[in-house]
Design an enzyme around this catalytic site. Structure first.
Site, PDB file in Angstrom:
ATOM      1  N   LYS A  44      25.889 -32.503 -54.093  1.00  0.00           N
ATOM      2  CA  LYS A  44      25.362 -32.144 -52.989  1.00  0.00           C
ATOM      3  C   LYS A  44      24.331 -32.545 -52.372  1.00  0.00           C
ATOM      4  O   LYS A  44      24.198 -31.863 -50.665  1.00  0.00           O
ATOM      5  CB  LYS A  44      24.993 -30.597 -54.270  1.00  0.00           C
ATOM      6  CG  LYS A  44      26.510 -29.820 -55.394  1.00  0.00           C
ATOM      7  CD  LYS A  44      26.096 -29.554 -55.764  1.00  0.00           C
ATOM      8  CE  LYS A  44      27.231 -28.462 -56.527  1.00  0.00           C
ATOM      9  NZ  LYS A  44      27.206 -27.643 -57.390  1.00  0.00           N
ATOM     10  N   GLN A  88      21.944 -25.403 -61.814  1.00  0.00           N
ATOM     11  CA  GLN A  88      23.645 -25.998 -61.750  1.00  0.00           C
ATOM     12  C   GLN A  88      23.857 -25.778 -63.307  1.00  0.00           C
ATOM     13  O   GLN A  88      23.315 -24.976 -64.468  1.00  0.00           O
ATOM     14  CB  GLN A  88      23.432 -27.073 -61.567  1.00  0.00           C
ATOM     15  CG  GLN A  88      24.523 -28.150 -62.479  1.00  0.00           C
ATOM     16  CD  GLN A  88      25.871 -28.136 -60.988  1.00  0.00           C
ATOM     17  OE1 GLN A  88      25.589 -27.910 -60.265  1.00  0.00           O
ATOM     18  NE2 GLN A  88      26.814 -27.684 -61.403  1.00  0.00           N
ATOM     19  N   ASP A 111      24.623 -19.165 -55.049  1.00  0.00           N
ATOM     20  CA  ASP A 111      25.695 -19.465 -55.484  1.00  0.00           C
ATOM     21  C   ASP A 111      26.453 -18.086 -56.226  1.00  0.00           C
ATOM     22  O   ASP A 111      27.726 -17.847 -56.410  1.00  0.00           O
ATOM     23  CB  ASP A 111      26.109 -19.986 -57.417  1.00  0.00           C
ATOM     24  CG  ASP A 111      26.031 -21.437 -57.403  1.00  0.00           C
ATOM     25  OD1 ASP A 111      26.773 -21.951 -56.169  1.00  0.00           O
ATOM     26  OD2 ASP A 111      25.482 -22.142 -58.928  1.00  0.00           O
TER      27      ASP A 111
END
Ligand code: NDP
Length: 279
Positions: A44, A88, A111
């Site tokens: 990422k 994460q 997200d």
């Protein structure tokens, strides 16, 4: 349905959009030392930097308290230079993921896991939606897979993949069935699918006899084996399916590309270029 070429195109577009917005910054938070998570974070970051998006790496030890994670998230929320915040997952078991996701500023929630963004998706007025479900939809669109009036079956009901992709498919007027580990006759459900999305993390669990001939099959699963990365879909399915995403090289690259797109989207919300609904 190869993901890499489309992902590359999206990343180029994102780079141009990021330049137009000015400076865009994505902060990531990794708690603990899960090997797969480390790899994802590295990918990422590299992709962000290639697109001209600043990637800010925050790490906390595996035994960090939930409070520590919440404090860091609060700091990133308050930091005007940060546009997107990604925590994460999976988080260590002693940290409640829902509590952490709820703490992220919804406008920075790349997200799409904050209740505001999840709720907007449920309402059919999506704001920030997770990169994997967005990537799946872009792949289907790119390959001309019609959704309106067709039967879509999603195997898996996680907050990060199964549920949001089911909502997007529903919004695209597919007739959607969501299956999970308690589904009574999974094969009967999957065999009815014109579009099948497998997101379970169970290697090879979708076998050829579970797939309708000609169906479009999206394999989200990633399992590490000695032979390399494998998906949820048995390779034999290629004989039956009309379209199939490879693993690796299918949904994975799309997830990275759409994450960057989300960072730019977050930056636009924050600058008032896009209106963000405030409740
Ligand atoms: P979760 O473990 O959170 O969810 C898995 C889902 O699959 C659950 O809903 C579970 O059902 C269901 N399931 C598990 N076993 C079966 C079974 N035998 N039959 C039917 N349903 C089953 O996983 P995630 O959604 O986070 O991830 C799924 C996979 O996708 C993983 O391999 C992950 O690595 C991969 N992934 C890949 C990404 C990419 O970019 N390519 C991004 C995100 C994830 P129940 O709810 O009943 O337990």
């Amino acid at each position: 349905m190869e993901g890499r070429p489309l992902a590359e195109r999206i990343r180029r577009d994102v780079a141009a959009e990021a330049a137009e917005v000015g400076s865009v910054a994505l902060a990531t938070v990794l708690v603990g030392d899960d090997a797969a998570s480390e790899v994802y974070i590295r990918l990422k970051h590299r992709a962000a930097e290639e697109a001209g998006i600043a990637a800010i790496d925050h790490r906390l030890p595996a035994d960090a308290a939930e409070e520590d994670v919440l404090d860091l998230v609060a700091e990133l929320n308050d930091d005007d230079a940060v546009d997107g915040v990604l925590v994460q997952t999976p988080l260590p078991a002693h940290i409640d993921e829902a509590t952490v996701m709820r703490a992220i500023d919804p406008m920075k929630d790349v997200d799409g896991l904050h209740p505001v963004n999840a709720g907007q998706l449920f309402l059919g007025r999506p704001t920030l939606v997770g990169a994997t479900p967005l990537g799946i939809m872009r792949l289907l669109e790119e390959h001309g897979v019609g959704l309106a009036g067709r039967r879509a079956v999603v195997v898996g009901r996680s907050l990060i993949v199964g549920k949001p992709v089911a909502m997007l498919l529903l919004q695209a007027n597919a007739t959607v069935t969501v299956c999970h580990s308690r589904t009574a006759d999974l094969a009967a459900e999957t065999r009815a699918a014109d579009v099948l999305v497998a997101a379970t993390g169970q290697a090879g669990m979708i076998r050829a006899e579970m797939v309708k001939p000609g169906a479009a099959v999206v394999d989200v699963g990633i399992t590490r084996t000695e032979a390399g990365l494998v998906g949820d879909v048995d390779p034999e399915v290629a004989r039956v399916a009309g379209l199939l995403t490879p693993v690796p090289g299918g949904v994975g690259p799309m997830t990275i590309a759409l994450l960057l797109a989300n960072a730019v989207r977050a930056a636009r919300y924050r600058r008032g270029v896009l209106a963000f609904p405030r409740g």
